[in-house]
Design a protein around this motif. Sequence first.
Motif, PDB file in Angstrom:
ATOM      1  N   ILE A  74       0.866  -1.176   0.000  1.00 34.88           N
ATOM      2  CA  ILE A  74       0.000   0.000   0.000  1.00 34.88           C
ATOM      3  C   ILE A  74       0.903   1.226   0.000  1.00 34.88           C
ATOM      4  N   ALA A  75       0.538   2.197  -0.814  1.00 29.40           N
ATOM      5  CA  ALA A  75       1.335   3.423  -0.907  1.00 29.40           C
ATOM      6  C   ALA A  75       1.247   4.192   0.405  1.00 29.40           C
ATOM      7  N   THR A  76       2.332   4.820   0.775  1.00 29.08           N
ATOM      8  CA  THR A  76       2.402   5.572   2.029  1.00 29.08           C
ATOM      9  C   THR A  76       1.328   6.646   2.109  1.00 29.08           C
ATOM     10  N   ASP A  77       1.049   7.303   0.991  1.00 32.11           N
ATOM     11  CA  ASP A  77       0.051   8.375   1.006  1.00 32.11           C
ATOM     12  C   ASP A  77      -1.387   7.863   1.123  1.00 32.11           C
ATOM     13  N   GLN A  78      -1.585   6.552   1.071  1.00 35.25           N
ATOM     14  CA  GLN A  78      -2.925   5.982   1.197  1.00 35.25           C
ATOM     15  C   GLN A  78      -3.177   5.338   2.558  1.00 35.25           C
ATOM     16  N   MET A  79      -2.202   5.355   3.429  1.00 39.34           N
ATOM     17  CA  MET A  79      -2.320   4.653   4.710  1.00 39.34           C
ATOM     18  C   MET A  79      -3.422   5.222   5.598  1.00 39.34           C
ATOM     19  N   GLN A  80      -3.548   6.542   5.672  1.00 39.41           N
ATOM     20  CA  GLN A  80      -4.587   7.140   6.508  1.00 39.41           C
ATOM     21  C   GLN A  80      -5.984   6.785   5.977  1.00 39.41           C
ATOM     22  N   ALA A  81      -6.163   6.885   4.680  1.00 47.00           N
ATOM     23  CA  ALA A  81      -7.450   6.529   4.082  1.00 47.00           C
ATOM     24  C   ALA A  81      -7.751   5.054   4.304  1.00 47.00           C
ATOM     25  N   GLN A  82      -6.725   4.197   4.211  1.00 51.17           N
ATOM     26  CA  GLN A  82      -6.933   2.767   4.438  1.00 51.17           C
ATOM     27  C   GLN A  82      -7.323   2.492   5.882  1.00 51.17           C
ATOM     28  N   ARG A  83      -6.695   3.189   6.806  1.00 53.09           N
ATOM     29  CA  ARG A  83      -7.020   3.012   8.233  1.00 53.09           C
ATOM     30  C   ARG A  83      -8.475   3.400   8.495  1.00 53.09           C
ATOM     31  N   GLU A  84      -8.890   4.540   7.965  1.00 48.64           N
ATOM     32  CA  GLU A  84     -10.285   4.984   8.138  1.00 48.64           C
ATOM     33  C   GLU A  84     -11.257   4.021   7.465  1.00 48.64           C
ATOM     34  N   ALA A  85     -10.908   3.558   6.280  1.00 47.25           N
ATOM     35  CA  ALA A  85     -11.777   2.612   5.571  1.00 47.25           C
ATOM     36  C   ALA A  85     -11.930   1.318   6.363  1.00 47.25           C
ATOM     37  N   ILE A  90      -7.019  -7.132  -1.960  1.00 45.99           N
ATOM     38  CA  ILE A  90      -8.114  -6.701  -2.849  1.00 45.99           C
ATOM     39  C   ILE A  90      -9.269  -6.163  -2.018  1.00 45.99           C
ATOM     40  N   THR A  91      -9.608  -6.849  -0.930  1.00 41.64           N
ATOM     41  CA  THR A  91     -10.703  -6.403  -0.063  1.00 41.64           C
ATOM     42  C   THR A  91     -10.376  -5.045   0.544  1.00 41.64           C
ATOM     43  N   ASP A  92      -9.134  -4.854   0.982  1.00 43.28           N
ATOM     44  CA  ASP A  92      -8.725  -3.544   1.504  1.00 43.28           C
ATOM     45  C   ASP A  92      -8.852  -2.456   0.442  1.00 43.28           C
ATOM     46  N   ASP A  93      -8.442  -2.764  -0.790  1.00 40.73           N
ATOM     47  CA  ASP A  93      -8.578  -1.790  -1.880  1.00 40.73           C
ATOM     48  C   ASP A  93     -10.046  -1.430  -2.111  1.00 40.73           C
ATOM     49  N   LEU A  94     -10.916  -2.438  -2.087  1.00 44.68           N
ATOM     50  CA  LEU A  94     -12.346  -2.193  -2.297  1.00 44.68           C
ATOM     51  C   LEU A  94     -12.938  -1.368  -1.156  1.00 44.68           C
ATOM     52  N   LYS A  95     -12.476  -1.617   0.070  1.00 42.46           N
ATOM     53  CA  LYS A  95     -12.940  -0.814   1.205  1.00 42.46           C
ATOM     54  C   LYS A  95     -12.487   0.633   1.078  1.00 42.46           C
ATOM     55  N   ARG A  96     -11.259   0.839   0.605  1.00 40.80           N
ATOM     56  CA  ARG A  96     -10.746   2.200   0.415  1.00 40.80           C
ATOM     57  C   ARG A  96     -11.542   2.923  -0.688  1.00 40.80           C
ATOM     58  N   ILE A  97     -11.874   2.215  -1.759  1.00 38.08           N
ATOM     59  CA  ILE A  97     -12.694   2.797  -2.827  1.00 38.08           C
ATOM     60  C   ILE A  97     -14.067   3.157  -2.280  1.00 38.08           C
ATOM     61  N   ALA A  98     -14.663   2.248  -1.499  1.00 39.63           N
ATOM     62  CA  ALA A  98     -15.980   2.506  -0.915  1.00 39.63           C
ATOM     63  C   ALA A  98     -15.937   3.729  -0.008  1.00 39.63           C
ATOM     64  N   TYR A  99     -14.910   3.830   0.802  1.00 42.45           N
ATOM     65  CA  TYR A  99     -14.742   4.981   1.697  1.00 42.45           C
ATOM     66  C   TYR A  99     -14.650   6.279   0.894  1.00 42.45           C
ATOM     67  N   ALA A 100     -13.867   6.260  -0.171  1.00 47.10           N
ATOM     68  CA  ALA A 100     -13.699   7.449  -1.012  1.00 47.10           C
ATOM     69  C   ALA A 100     -15.004   7.832  -1.715  1.00 47.10           C
ATOM     70  N   GLN A 101     -15.863   6.853  -1.988  1.00 50.72           N
ATOM     71  CA  GLN A 101     -17.129   7.112  -2.672  1.00 50.72           C
ATOM     72  C   GLN A 101     -18.259   7.450  -1.702  1.00 50.72           C
ATOM     73  N   GLY A 102     -17.976   7.468  -0.421  1.00 53.58           N
ATOM     74  CA  GLY A 102     -18.992   7.804   0.572  1.00 53.58           C
ATOM     75  C   GLY A 102     -19.892   6.643   0.951  1.00 53.58           C
ATOM     76  N   ALA A 103     -19.450   5.436   0.683  1.00 58.09           N
ATOM     77  CA  ALA A 103     -20.236   4.251   1.032  1.00 58.09           C
ATOM     78  C   ALA A 103     -20.021   3.888   2.499  1.00 58.09           C
ATOM     79  N   ASP A 104     -20.926   3.062   3.009  1.00 54.52           N
ATOM     80  CA  ASP A 104     -20.828   2.574   4.384  1.00 54.52           C
ATOM     81  C   ASP A 104     -20.490   1.093   4.449  1.00 54.52           C
ATOM     82  N   ALA A 105     -20.645   0.396   3.320  1.00 55.09           N
ATOM     83  CA  ALA A 105     -20.430  -1.050   3.318  1.00 55.09           C
ATOM     84  C   ALA A 105     -20.147  -1.542   1.899  1.00 55.09           C
ATOM     85  N   ILE A 106     -19.585  -2.754   1.834  1.00 53.27           N
ATOM     86  CA  ILE A 106     -19.437  -3.460   0.563  1.00 53.27           C
ATOM     87  C   ILE A 106     -19.993  -4.870   0.750  1.00 53.27           C
TER      88      ILE A 106
END
Length: 126
Positions: free
Chosen positions: A32-43, A82-98
């Motif tokens: 995971i890229a360093t600049d995406q770690m905070q978003a991944q943690r929140e997701a 892959i699941t982490d990536d999908l959670k990060r995408i969902a978080y960025a799109q304003g979703a609550d779940a996948i």
Amino acid sequence: MGIKLILPVVVLSALVQGCVSAGYGGPEGNMIATDQMQAQREANRTIEVFKSAPAGYKSLGVMKTNRCHRILTAEPPSVAAITDDLKRIAYAQGADAISNVKTEKIGGLGSNCWYVLQGSAELWRK
């Protein structure tokens, strides 16, 4: 030189170029890229994962992501990545779940990968 000689050379050149041009098969392995770690943690803290469509949620559509297995001796991409990536995408799109997380190995030679692990999931909002 006539058109009969030039045309096959042009067509062959275009075909060969398509075989050697590196496409983008996604990030390599499970990194995971360093600049995406905070978003991944929140997701990871906020996005729920369901096996099927959750009751009371509105669908935001299906999203896809890819992970490339480029170096044969490196750790291959995992379903967890892959699941982490999908959670990060969902978080960025304003979703609550996948839900309905699916993965599939697809050929990756056109993307300069041994194979690409492709994942998809449906995004949901409360």
